[in-house]
Design a protein around this motif. Structure first.
Motif, PDB file in Angstrom:
ATOM      1  N   LEU A  72       6.032   5.006  -2.378  1.00 62.88           N
ATOM      2  CA  LEU A  72       4.821   4.206  -2.300  1.00 62.88           C
ATOM      3  C   LEU A  72       4.241   4.262  -0.892  1.00 62.88           C
ATOM      4  CD1 LEU A  72       6.158   1.046  -4.195  1.00 62.88           C
ATOM      5  CD2 LEU A  72       4.826   2.942  -5.148  1.00 62.88           C
ATOM      6  N   PRO A  73       2.927   4.164  -0.730  1.00 56.10           N
ATOM      7  CA  PRO A  73       2.326   4.138   0.617  1.00 56.10           C
ATOM      8  C   PRO A  73       2.686   2.825   1.311  1.00 56.10           C
ATOM      9  CG  PRO A  73       0.653   3.808  -1.066  1.00 56.10           C
ATOM     10  CD  PRO A  73       1.900   4.154  -1.788  1.00 56.10           C
ATOM     11  N   GLU A  74       3.402   2.915   2.416  1.00 56.45           N
ATOM     12  CA  GLU A  74       3.923   1.711   3.056  1.00 56.45           C
ATOM     13  C   GLU A  74       2.827   0.782   3.544  1.00 56.45           C
ATOM     14  OE1 GLU A  74       6.864   0.361   6.742  1.00 56.45           O
ATOM     15  OE2 GLU A  74       6.751   2.476   6.154  1.00 56.45           O
ATOM     16  N   ALA A  75       1.757   1.320   4.099  1.00 54.27           N
ATOM     17  CA  ALA A  75       0.679   0.473   4.615  1.00 54.27           C
ATOM     18  C   ALA A  75       0.027  -0.327   3.492  1.00 54.27           C
ATOM     19  CB  ALA A  75      -0.357   1.333   5.335  1.00 54.27           C
ATOM     20  N   ALA A  76      -0.239   0.338   2.376  1.00 48.92           N
ATOM     21  CA  ALA A  76      -0.853  -0.349   1.238  1.00 48.92           C
ATOM     22  C   ALA A  76       0.093  -1.396   0.669  1.00 48.92           C
ATOM     23  CB  ALA A  76      -1.232   0.666   0.163  1.00 48.92           C
ATOM     24  N   ASN A 122       1.482  -0.607  -8.485  1.00 48.57           N
ATOM     25  CA  ASN A 122       1.305   0.733  -9.028  1.00 48.57           C
ATOM     26  C   ASN A 122       1.612   1.796  -7.972  1.00 48.57           C
ATOM     27  OD1 ASN A 122      -0.952   0.791  -7.353  1.00 48.57           O
ATOM     28  ND2 ASN A 122      -2.394   0.353  -9.030  1.00 48.57           N
ATOM     29  N   ARG A 123       1.342   3.040  -8.286  1.00 49.14           N
ATOM     30  CA  ARG A 123       1.658   4.141  -7.380  1.00 49.14           C
ATOM     31  C   ARG A 123       0.852   4.086  -6.080  1.00 49.14           C
ATOM     32  NH1 ARG A 123       6.466   5.838  -7.731  1.00 49.14           N
ATOM     33  NH2 ARG A 123       7.104   6.690  -9.741  1.00 49.14           N
ATOM     34  N   LEU A 124      -0.204   3.295  -6.083  1.00 50.59           N
ATOM     35  CA  LEU A 124      -1.024   3.124  -4.883  1.00 50.59           C
ATOM     36  C   LEU A 124      -0.501   1.983  -4.017  1.00 50.59           C
ATOM     37  CD1 LEU A 124      -4.554   3.518  -6.531  1.00 50.59           C
ATOM     38  CD2 LEU A 124      -3.124   5.280  -5.459  1.00 50.59           C
ATOM     39  N   GLY A 125       0.596   1.344  -4.455  1.00 48.42           N
ATOM     40  CA  GLY A 125       1.157   0.234  -3.716  1.00 48.42           C
ATOM     41  C   GLY A 125       0.408  -1.064  -3.912  1.00 48.42           C
ATOM     42  N   GLN A 126      -0.352  -1.175  -5.010  1.00 45.62           N
ATOM     43  CA  GLN A 126      -1.211  -2.330  -5.239  1.00 45.62           C
ATOM     44  C   GLN A 126      -0.795  -3.095  -6.493  1.00 45.62           C
ATOM     45  OE1 GLN A 126      -4.907  -0.237  -5.633  1.00 45.62           O
ATOM     46  NE2 GLN A 126      -5.286  -0.156  -3.430  1.00 45.62           N
ATOM     47  N   ARG A 127      -0.873  -4.431  -6.412  1.00 45.61           N
ATOM     48  CA  ARG A 127      -0.747  -5.235  -7.623  1.00 45.61           C
ATOM     49  C   ARG A 127      -1.992  -5.016  -8.475  1.00 45.61           C
ATOM     50  NH1 ARG A 127      -0.768 -10.956  -6.755  1.00 45.61           N
ATOM     51  NH2 ARG A 127      -0.167 -11.112  -8.952  1.00 45.61           N
TER      52      ARG A 127
END
Length: 434
Positions: free
Chosen positions: A331-335, A261-266
């Motif tokens: 997307l947030p690369e770290a996440a 998602n937009r938070l970089g999370q599955r």
């Protein structure tokens, strides 16, 4: 007054099959189409047809049967599917595919590029390009070659008559009527009424899927079944490109693709059924996600016509590494890095870890492909009332008739929509010609 043996309303998969079968039986057919140039549910599909126990499966060493097909349907949709309908479709689909090859002259093969959720065997059949647009074009050519079929484009059916139909071009008399005008995915009011969970999904099915045929049959007392059933499509671009909304096909999760998602999370087991996956996707921030897959999946997915078209339209990005992937989609690369380093915690059926670079990716949203509820029919596709009696000389197939997906979105399995359209179209054409 124009007169034919059978009038078929709607020239999609079910309608063309019914017309071809009835003509083969010796009937004189008029096949009516509202707008042949408009996108149809068939033309925008992947053109994949479920059929079990076919010679193509046997040639590929694939063991299958109509009984296995029916068991797979029941495993997904429970007891909600009418037993007579299930028998008609699971046994009739193989006969329909044989007809397409042997009588209509279509080049048929078995899809073997990937295994799809909900199928215990490889049973998806297609024409060479594995494209609904190609399948539609080949069927139209078969219709055009048949001297017993009169094809009329630009004719809008207004209502049913005691003997035939009333149209924008005048009344047509016929001994039997086959309704194949499609479902109601393109009618927002009906979707909100019957399928509220899909009300916010973009409709990517046929332009004229307005539910008119269902309404005409209901006015004559037809029983409606599973009206909350629909096919969700979670692999669709949220953006129009050259007037087209690219579709990436449901094979990607089975090939190892993941969604973030937009938070970089599955957020889900991506290889669940594609239809029920739609609701999970729509629940993410903005109702969008980024689907990511590897090189091997890219090459395998190119077997599908809709996916190839999406690539041609530039809807698929190639990214060398996670940094480029994050930058390309905001997307947030770290996440994202943390997500790709984590083990699966969502219960995927198969998990070999996240895709490896280079990455291929596309932004996707949840869409409504087509509705699966409709009128109740018997084994000959005759339209039935609630008491089980048949409405005289009225038949239905495709989106007008109830499908084999049960209730809601979770029961839909890829290829089963066209299986119903062709199996019931064959039986409707045969019975109407009698």
């Amino acid at each position: 007054m124009q007169s034919f043996d059978v009038v078929v309303a709607g020239a999609g998969a079910a309608g063309m099959m019914a017309a071809l079968v009835a003509a083969e039986a010796g009937a004189r057919i008029v096949l009516l189409e509202r707008d042949a140039a408009a996108p149809s549910t068939l033309s925008v599909s992947g053109g994949l047809v479920s059929a079990a126990g076919t010679r193509w499966q046997q040639a590929a060493g694939e063991t299958d049967s109509p009984e296995n097909f029916a068991a797979d349907v029941r495993a997904k949709s429970g007891a909600a599917v009418d037993a007579v309908l299930l028998q008609a479709v699971t046994h009739g689909a193989a006969e329909a595919v044989d007809f397409l090859a042997d009588v209509a002259g279509l080049p048929i093969h078995l899809h073997t590029a990937s295994r799809w959720p909900g199928h215990s065997a490889m049973r998806l059949h297609a024409t060479p390009a594995e494209s609904g647009a190609e399948l539609q074009a080949l069927l139209r050519q078969a219709v055009a070659r048949n001297p017993r079929i009169t094809f009329r484009d630009g004719v809008v059916v207004r209502t049913l008559r005691p003997q035939g139909v009333a149209t924008s071009a005048g009344a047509i008399d016929a001994g039997a009527v086959v309704l194949a005008t499609g479902g109601f995915g393109g009618a927002p009011g009906l979707v909100a009424r019957y399928c509220p969970k899909a009300a916010q999904a973009v409709h990517v099915g046929g332009t004229h899927a307005d539910g008119a045929g269902i309404g005409w049959a209901a006015a004559l007392g037809a029983e409606l079944l599973c009206m909350d059933s629909y096919q969700g499509q979670p692999h669709v671009s949220p953006h129009l490109v050259e007037g087209v909304r690219p579709r990436f096909g449901a094979s990607l999760p089975a090939l190892g693709a993941v969604l973030v998602n937009r938070l970089g999370q599955r957020f889900v087991a991506e290889d669940m059924g594609p239809s029920e996956l739609t609701a999970h996707l729509l629940a993410q921030p903005g109702g969008v996600a980024v689907e990511v897959w590897a090189e091997a999946a890219q090459q395998a997915a190119l077997a599908g016509g809709p996916f190839r078209r999406a690539v041609e339209l530039g809807a698929v990005a190639r990214c060398a590494d996670l940094a480029e992937l994050a930058a390309r989609f905001g997307l947030p690369e770290a996440a994202l890095a943390e997500t790709f380093a984590a083990p699966d915690r969502f219960g995927r059926r198969s998990w070999d870890g996240p895709p490896q670079p280079p990455y291929y990716a596309a932004e996707v949203t949840g869409a409504l492909a087509h509705t699966q509820g409709g009128v109740r029919v018997d084994a000959d596709a005759r339209v039935l009332r609630a008491d089980g009696s048949a409405i005289a000389n009225l038949f239905a197939a495709g989106g007008v008739a109830c499908g084999i997906s049960g209730r809601g979105a979770a029961g839909y399995v890829p290829g089963n929509g066209l299986a119903q359209s062709f199996a019931l179209g064959l039986r409707a054409g045969r019975a109407a010609a009698r």
